[in-house]
Every structure is written in C-alpha cells, then in structure tokens.
Motif scaffolding. Structure first.
Motif, PDB file in Angstrom:
ATOM      1  N   THR A  64       0.823  -1.215   0.000  1.00 22.02           N
ATOM      2  CA  THR A  64       0.000   0.000   0.000  1.00 22.02           C
ATOM      3  C   THR A  64       0.857   1.266   0.000  1.00 22.02           C
ATOM      4  OG1 THR A  64      -1.682  -1.260   1.226  1.00 22.02           O
ATOM      5  CG2 THR A  64      -1.950   1.116   1.151  1.00 22.02           C
ATOM      6  N   VAL A  72      -7.798   2.676  -2.101  1.00 22.27           N
ATOM      7  CA  VAL A  72      -8.442   1.777  -1.130  1.00 22.27           C
ATOM      8  C   VAL A  72      -9.526   2.552  -0.359  1.00 22.27           C
ATOM      9  CG1 VAL A  72      -8.056   0.436   0.983  1.00 22.27           C
ATOM     10  CG2 VAL A  72      -6.465   0.220  -0.923  1.00 22.27           C
ATOM     11  N   ILE A 145     -10.455   0.764   7.289  1.00 29.44           N
ATOM     12  CA  ILE A 145      -9.395   1.773   7.204  1.00 29.44           C
ATOM     13  C   ILE A 145      -9.165   2.273   8.625  1.00 29.44           C
ATOM     14  CG2 ILE A 145      -8.647   3.965   6.187  1.00 29.44           C
ATOM     15  CD1 ILE A 145      -9.241   1.936   4.036  1.00 29.44           C
ATOM     16  N   ASN A 155      -4.294   0.970   5.679  1.00 29.54           N
ATOM     17  CA  ASN A 155      -5.079  -0.071   5.020  1.00 29.54           C
ATOM     18  C   ASN A 155      -4.940  -1.353   5.854  1.00 29.54           C
ATOM     19  OD1 ASN A 155      -6.303  -1.844   3.223  1.00 29.54           O
ATOM     20  ND2 ASN A 155      -4.465  -1.999   1.913  1.00 29.54           N
TER      21      ASN A 155
END
Ligand SMILES: Nc1ncnc2c1ncn2[C@@H]1O[C@H](COP(=O)(O)OP(=O)(O)OP(=O)(O)O)[C@@H](O)[C@H]1O
Ligand SMILES: [Mg+2]
Length: 256
Positions: A64, A72, A145, A155
């Motif tokens: 990420t 995301v 989240i 994430n």
C-alpha cells in the motif's frame, strides 16, 4: 450480549443473495448482536487498473503506497460501505456505516515495520462506540481503514480487522463469509473441522494460498477469545443454526 462478527468478502458484495441478509435477520431475531466488517478486493483491483497502478500482493496482503491507500479509501469508505449499508437497510437491518477512522474505531499502527507500505495493524478497538450501537439495535457495517492519533490512515486487511473487533468484544462467533464454501483441501473439497497444525501443513504444501492465508491465520488467532470461528460461503447458516463451512477448533489435547 451474544455478539456475532461477520467478515464479508469483497468478491461477494455486488451479487449478494437475499439469503445472506435473511440469515442476519434470523440471528438478530434470535437475540444476537451482529457486526459486519467488509473487504473490497475486486473493486480496489479494478480501480487500480483504471489508474494504471500495479496490484502487488504478498501472502494475501496488499502493498500500500500513498496512491494505493487513496484508491483503497475511495473503494472501501466510499462505494462499498454505502452500497452494503443500503442493501442491509432494504432488509430492515438498521445498518450504520462506519470506517475504522470514525471516533478512532480502529486505532492502527504500521504492520511489519512498514515493509508493505501503509498496511496497518489494529492497536485498539473503540468498543464503547460499538456497544452503544449494538445496545440500541443498530447493525454496524465497518470498512477496515484505520487511523492513528496523529491522523495517518492505514489499510488494514479486513480479515485482521474483523478478528481484532471480535476479540476486543469477546464475541460469541466470528464468521468469515467468502467466495468458497470454507477452506478447501488439495482435492478442492471443503474441510469440515480444522486445527492449527492442519492449517500450518496446508500453508506449507501451498494448498492454502493468497487471500486465504490472512483469513486462516486470523481465525486461529481469535480462538482463545471467541467461542466459535468459521470460514463459510454466502449461505452461512445451516437449518440447525450451525455454520456451513470450515469450523476452527483448538484440536484435541492428549494427556499422558
Ligand atoms: N485452500 C483454499 N481454500 C479456499 N480458498 C483458497 C484456498 N487457498 C487460496 N484460496 C483463495 O482465497 C480466496 C479467498 O480470499 P480473498 O481474499 O480472495 O477473498 P475475501 O477475503 O473473501 O475478499 P476480500 O479480500 O475482498 O475481503 C478464494 O477465492 C481462493 O481463491
Ligand atoms: Mg481477503
């Protein structure tokens, strides 16, 4: 309070059958308090493709970067969470959509020293917020989240987020609803009951791979605090109320 935490896999959300919602309804009618935590893998992958950002996974976890984190968030906090809340409410489930950022619901920190970028692990769950909603018969629908105290977002793999929530609330049931009818063996058949040793062997033999890895690992990790843990398909309840899929057990302990 008998709490049931359901992790709903991203691949199922768009085509969910009425049965899924009817099963939740049934749980609520039987006095259970239900929480849904959702993923969103396929939508995230589609959006990344549209933005020409590579999809990189390691043992089922998504690498990420800053730009992946943004996508995301769009996918999970935006479209997926609200679509699911709307669907639930069509079945009168009193769903309230939340992300882990709301009132530090999922307070997070860097996973594995940041080796996968902004992947987070849960440090703390704001259980009083969830208890407030459950006591008032709301169904919290949570996107994974997380955030830390200085406002950095993370994430969090939805399987791990669901496990942390179930453990923090001492849930009665943790149920991973995914696109297979449980953990499959090397012949593609669903395994009814599974122990830690069997899971280890199936990972080593590469029978369990990809997104199933964080799922089985978090299922095992939840066993101490949660009475009943299972990985199941969309029609997750049998007629007798038992789970239709793979049930995790601590295994038989033999004394000498
Ligand atoms: N032994 C196994 N049994 C069942 N599925 C397996 C196994 N090994 C790997 N898998 C893969 O794991 C997938 C489920 O994990 P995946 O992360 O893709 O879905 P999810 O967690 O339900 O959704 P999301 O990640 O969007 O929340 C299956 O569709 C299958 O491709
Ligand atoms: Mg997954």
């Amino acid at each position: 309070m008998g709490i049931v935490v359901i992790k709903l896999g991203g691949s199922l959300i768009q085509g969910l059958s009425n049965t899924f919602f009817e099963h939740i309804n049934l749980l609520q009618r039987n006095g259970k308090k239900v929480i849904i935590v959702h993923g969103g893998g396929p939508l995230i992958n589609n959006l990344l493709l549209k933005f020409s950002i590579p999809v990189e996974m390691e043992d089922g976890l998504r690498k990420t970067s800053n730009e992946v984190l943004e996508v995301v968030e769009y996918a999970l906090n935006g479209k997926t969470n609200k679509d699911l809340v709307i669907m639930c409410n069509q079945f009168n489930l009193s769903a309230i959509g939340l992300s882990g950022c709301d009132n530090l619901l999922l307070e997070a920190s860097l996973y594995d020293k940041g080796k996968l970028g902004w992947v987070g692990e849960v440090e703390n769950v704001n259980t009083s917020l969830l208890e407030l909603l459950l006591t008032n018969d709301y169904l919290p629908v949570i996107s994974p989240i997380g955030v830390d105290k200085i406002g950095q977002k993370y994430n969090i793999n939805a399987d791990l987020a669901a496990k942390s929530i179930a453990k923090a609330l001492n849930a009665e049931v943790l149920c991973y609803v995914t696109n297979t009818n449980g953990v499959l063996n090397s012949e593609g058949k669903s395994i009814e009951k599974i122990t830690k040793d069997q899971v280890q062997a199936l990972i080593e033999s590469k029978t369990i791979t990809d997104g199933m890895i964080p799922k089985v690992q978090s299922a095992l990790d939840a066993l101490d605090e949660v009475q009943s843990v299972a990985i199941v398909g969309e029609n997750f309840l049998n007629e007798d109320g038992s789970m239709n899929g793979t049930v995790f057990t601590k295994g038989v302990v033999f004394s000498e």
